[in-house]
Design an enzyme around this catalytic site. Structure first.
Site, PDB file in Angstrom:
ATOM      1  N   GLY A 179       0.820  -1.219   0.000  1.00  0.00           N
ATOM      2  CA  GLY A 179       0.000   0.000   0.000  1.00  0.00           C
ATOM      3  C   GLY A 179       0.846   1.257   0.000  1.00  0.00           C
ATOM      4  O   GLY A 179       0.636   2.166   0.818  1.00  0.00           O
ATOM      5  N   PHE A 204       0.116   6.515   4.427  1.00  0.00           N
ATOM      6  CA  PHE A 204       1.238   6.054   5.270  1.00  0.00           C
ATOM      7  C   PHE A 204       2.304   5.351   4.424  1.00  0.00           C
ATOM      8  O   PHE A 204       3.496   5.576   4.602  1.00  0.00           O
ATOM      9  CB  PHE A 204       0.765   5.051   6.332  1.00  0.00           C
ATOM     10  CG  PHE A 204      -0.217   5.581   7.338  1.00  0.00           C
ATOM     11  CD1 PHE A 204      -0.484   6.940   7.454  1.00  0.00           C
ATOM     12  CD2 PHE A 204      -0.875   4.707   8.186  1.00  0.00           C
ATOM     13  CE1 PHE A 204      -1.396   7.414   8.400  1.00  0.00           C
ATOM     14  CE2 PHE A 204      -1.781   5.168   9.130  1.00  0.00           C
ATOM     15  CZ  PHE A 204      -2.047   6.522   9.240  1.00  0.00           C
ATOM     16  N   TYR A 206     -14.709  -2.439  10.718  1.00  0.00           N
ATOM     17  CA  TYR A 206     -13.357  -1.877  10.598  1.00  0.00           C
ATOM     18  C   TYR A 206     -12.603  -2.128  11.903  1.00  0.00           C
ATOM     19  O   TYR A 206     -11.456  -2.606  11.893  1.00  0.00           O
ATOM     20  CB  TYR A 206     -13.384  -0.379  10.267  1.00  0.00           C
ATOM     21  CG  TYR A 206     -11.971   0.180  10.206  1.00  0.00           C
ATOM     22  CD1 TYR A 206     -11.112  -0.189   9.169  1.00  0.00           C
ATOM     23  CD2 TYR A 206     -11.476   1.017  11.200  1.00  0.00           C
ATOM     24  CE1 TYR A 206      -9.796   0.273   9.126  1.00  0.00           C
ATOM     25  CE2 TYR A 206     -10.164   1.478  11.171  1.00  0.00           C
ATOM     26  CZ  TYR A 206      -9.331   1.110  10.132  1.00  0.00           C
ATOM     27  OH  TYR A 206      -8.022   1.546  10.096  1.00  0.00           O
TER      28      TYR A 206
HETATM   29  P1  NDP Z   1      -4.756   5.441   2.237  1.00  0.00           P
HETATM   30  O1  NDP Z   1      -6.111   5.188   1.693  1.00  0.00           O
HETATM   31  O2  NDP Z   1      -4.157   6.773   2.091  1.00  0.00           O
HETATM   32  O3  NDP Z   1      -3.738   4.355   1.646  1.00  0.00           O
HETATM   33  C1  NDP Z   1      -4.082   3.001   1.631  1.00  0.00           C
HETATM   34  C2  NDP Z   1      -3.077   2.214   0.817  1.00  0.00           C
HETATM   35  O4  NDP Z   1      -3.451   0.830   0.852  1.00  0.00           O
HETATM   36  C3  NDP Z   1      -3.037   2.644  -0.634  1.00  0.00           C
HETATM   37  O5  NDP Z   1      -1.701   2.673  -1.069  1.00  0.00           O
HETATM   38  C4  NDP Z   1      -3.797   1.524  -1.350  1.00  0.00           C
HETATM   39  O6  NDP Z   1      -3.237   1.354  -2.637  1.00  0.00           O
HETATM   40  C5  NDP Z   1      -3.474   0.326  -0.473  1.00  0.00           C
HETATM   41  N1  NDP Z   1      -4.472  -0.730  -0.613  1.00  0.00           N
HETATM   42  C6  NDP Z   1      -5.775  -0.696  -0.248  1.00  0.00           C
HETATM   43  N2  NDP Z   1      -6.389  -1.833  -0.587  1.00  0.00           N
HETATM   44  C7  NDP Z   1      -5.447  -2.606  -1.192  1.00  0.00           C
HETATM   45  C8  NDP Z   1      -5.463  -3.898  -1.778  1.00  0.00           C
HETATM   46  N3  NDP Z   1      -6.573  -4.639  -1.817  1.00  0.00           N
HETATM   47  N4  NDP Z   1      -4.319  -4.391  -2.317  1.00  0.00           N
HETATM   48  C9  NDP Z   1      -3.194  -3.655  -2.293  1.00  0.00           C
HETATM   49  N5  NDP Z   1      -3.105  -2.439  -1.741  1.00  0.00           N
HETATM   50  C10 NDP Z   1      -4.226  -1.911  -1.208  1.00  0.00           C
HETATM   51  O7  NDP Z   1      -4.877   5.045   3.778  1.00  0.00           O
HETATM   52  P2  NDP Z   1      -3.821   5.163   4.997  1.00  0.00           P
HETATM   53  O8  NDP Z   1      -2.472   5.411   4.520  1.00  0.00           O
HETATM   54  O9  NDP Z   1      -4.416   6.069   5.986  1.00  0.00           O
HETATM   55  O10 NDP Z   1      -3.962   3.687   5.587  1.00  0.00           O
HETATM   56  C11 NDP Z   1      -2.878   2.777   5.626  1.00  0.00           C
HETATM   57  C12 NDP Z   1      -3.133   1.796   6.753  1.00  0.00           C
HETATM   58  O11 NDP Z   1      -3.208   2.485   7.982  1.00  0.00           O
HETATM   59  C13 NDP Z   1      -4.443   1.017   6.648  1.00  0.00           C
HETATM   60  O12 NDP Z   1      -4.199  -0.309   7.076  1.00  0.00           O
HETATM   61  C14 NDP Z   1      -5.363   1.734   7.635  1.00  0.00           C
HETATM   62  O13 NDP Z   1      -6.353   0.886   8.139  1.00  0.00           O
HETATM   63  C15 NDP Z   1      -4.377   2.129   8.710  1.00  0.00           C
HETATM   64  N6  NDP Z   1      -4.713   3.234   9.570  1.00  0.00           N
HETATM   65  C16 NDP Z   1      -5.118   4.444   9.064  1.00  0.00           C
HETATM   66  C17 NDP Z   1      -5.390   5.505   9.919  1.00  0.00           C
HETATM   67  C18 NDP Z   1      -5.886   6.816   9.426  1.00  0.00           C
HETATM   68  O14 NDP Z   1      -6.547   7.520  10.200  1.00  0.00           O
HETATM   69  N7  NDP Z   1      -5.576   7.218   8.204  1.00  0.00           N
HETATM   70  C19 NDP Z   1      -5.179   5.370  11.369  1.00  0.00           C
HETATM   71  C20 NDP Z   1      -4.761   4.058  11.789  1.00  0.00           C
HETATM   72  C21 NDP Z   1      -4.520   3.062  10.915  1.00  0.00           C
HETATM   73  P3  NDP Z   1      -4.066   1.066  -3.979  1.00  0.00           P
HETATM   74  O15 NDP Z   1      -5.377   1.755  -3.862  1.00  0.00           O
HETATM   75  O16 NDP Z   1      -3.181   1.593  -5.058  1.00  0.00           O
HETATM   76  O17 NDP Z   1      -4.167  -0.422  -4.020  1.00  0.00           O
HETATM   77  C1  8X3 Z   2      -8.132   4.711  11.487  1.00  0.00           C
HETATM   78  C2  8X3 Z   2      -8.258   5.499  12.726  1.00  0.00           C
HETATM   79  O1  8X3 Z   2      -9.906   6.161  14.490  1.00  0.00           O
HETATM   80  O2  8X3 Z   2     -10.333   6.897  12.217  1.00  0.00           O
HETATM   81  O3  8X3 Z   2      -7.714   3.422  11.792  1.00  0.00           O
HETATM   82  O4  8X3 Z   2     -10.647   4.595  12.841  1.00  0.00           O
HETATM   83  S1  8X3 Z   2      -9.873   5.797  13.089  1.00  0.00           S
END
Ligand code: NDP
Ligand code: 8X3
Length: 229
Positions: free
Chosen positions: A7, A12, A151
């Site tokens: 991802g 991130f 989620y």
């Molecule tokens: P983004 O949506 O900005 O990025 C998500 C990334 O995951 C993208 O690069 C996307 O790439 C990739 N991705 C999603 N589905 C798939 C798939 N099926 N196969 C391959 N790649 C995939 O989200 P974040 O950076 O915020 O999230 C990253 C991680 O952090 C996640 O696991 C999320 O749950 C977690 N998280 C996020 C928080 C937040 O508040 N933002 C807080 C805590 C945790 P592409 O679409 O090109 O496949």
């Molecule tokens: C993403 C953080 O609190 O928006 O994992 O669900 S929250």
């Protein structure tokens, strides 16, 4: 070192890729959006003079994960750090009104995708008796919030999987770490609300959310610690 980040096309993952590249590490970056992967590859090579291998696949597809990892050129198989980051939230509804397909996407990506990656990469680390697996959990995997049901459940699963992976792999000299961020302003909410930018922006009003760079700094930090820490 060689760092594999799932991802890495946004949020991130992209910030983590930049952070490691800035520190001279070679990268395997993955995601489904090939154009974005190729753009980032170019940027990292030009800016940081590191080697980058982009792999375009969907973590939900076991066959694609198998082919991608088995097909790695030999020198790229010495993966020092796996960052299981790919993930998403889809929808925000009470349990009795939620879209079942959203549940499938979250469980298939956040739980099964992370498991597939770990199952395929961990044996390479075990064979070399070294490695570090970093799972991106969430504060949502420590406590639930209204309408977060599946989620949150998927991130509670990441919490449990991380703990049991650590127990299984410590004897092989492999570290397993979970980073569990709070709300961060990435594409996360835009994806959750299926492109509704107003609703997505609303999530980050009235307080200062984390940035992707804050999370990348934490991920990088844990890889700099000595073995006994
Ligand atoms: P983004 O949506 O900005 O990025 C998500 C990334 O995951 C993208 O690069 C996307 O790439 C990739 N991705 C999603 N589905 C798939 C798939 N099926 N196969 C391959 N790649 C995939 O989200 P974040 O950076 O915020 O999230 C990253 C991680 O952090 C996640 O696991 C999320 O749950 C977690 N998280 C996020 C928080 C937040 O508040 N933002 C807080 C805590 C945790 P592409 O679409 O090109 O496949
Ligand atoms: C993403 C953080 O609190 O928006 O994992 O669900 S929250």
């Amino acid at each position: 070192k060689i760092i594999l980040i799932t991802g890495a096309t946004a949020g991130f993952g992209k910030a983590i890729a930049r952070k490691f590249a800035e520190n001279g590490h070679d990268l395997i970056i993955t995601g489904r959006r090939k154009v974005l992967l190729d753009e980032l590859t170019k940027e990292l090579i030009t800016t940081f003079n590191v080697e980058v291998l982009p792999l375009c696949f969907d973590v939900r597809n076991l066959k694609e994960v198998e082919v991608s990892i088995a097909g790695l050129p030999e020198k790229w198989k010495k993966i020092d750090v796996l960052v299981n980051n790919a993930g998403l939230a889809a929808g925000l509804s009470p349990i009795h009104e939620a879209v079942v397909d959203d549940w499938e996407r979250m469980i298939d990506t956040n739980v099964k995708g992370l498991l597939y990656m770990t199952r395929l990469v961990a044996p390479l680390m075990v064979a070399l008796k070294q490695g570090h697996i970093i799972n991106i959990g969430s504060i949502a995997g420590k406590e639930v919030y209204p309408m977060g049901n599946v989620y949150c459940a998927s991130k509670f699963a990441v919490d449990a999987i991380t703990k049991s992976t650590r127990i299984d792999l410590v004897q092989h000299h492999i570290k397993v770490t979970q980073i569990a961020p709070g709300a961060a302003n990435t594409e996360f909410s835009l994806v959750r609300f299926k492109g509704d930018k107003v609703r997505a922006d609303n999530v980050y009003m009235g307080y200062k959310p984390l940035s992707a760079n804050d999370v990348a700094d934490a991920v990088f930090y844990v890889t700099t610690l000595p073995d006994h820490v």
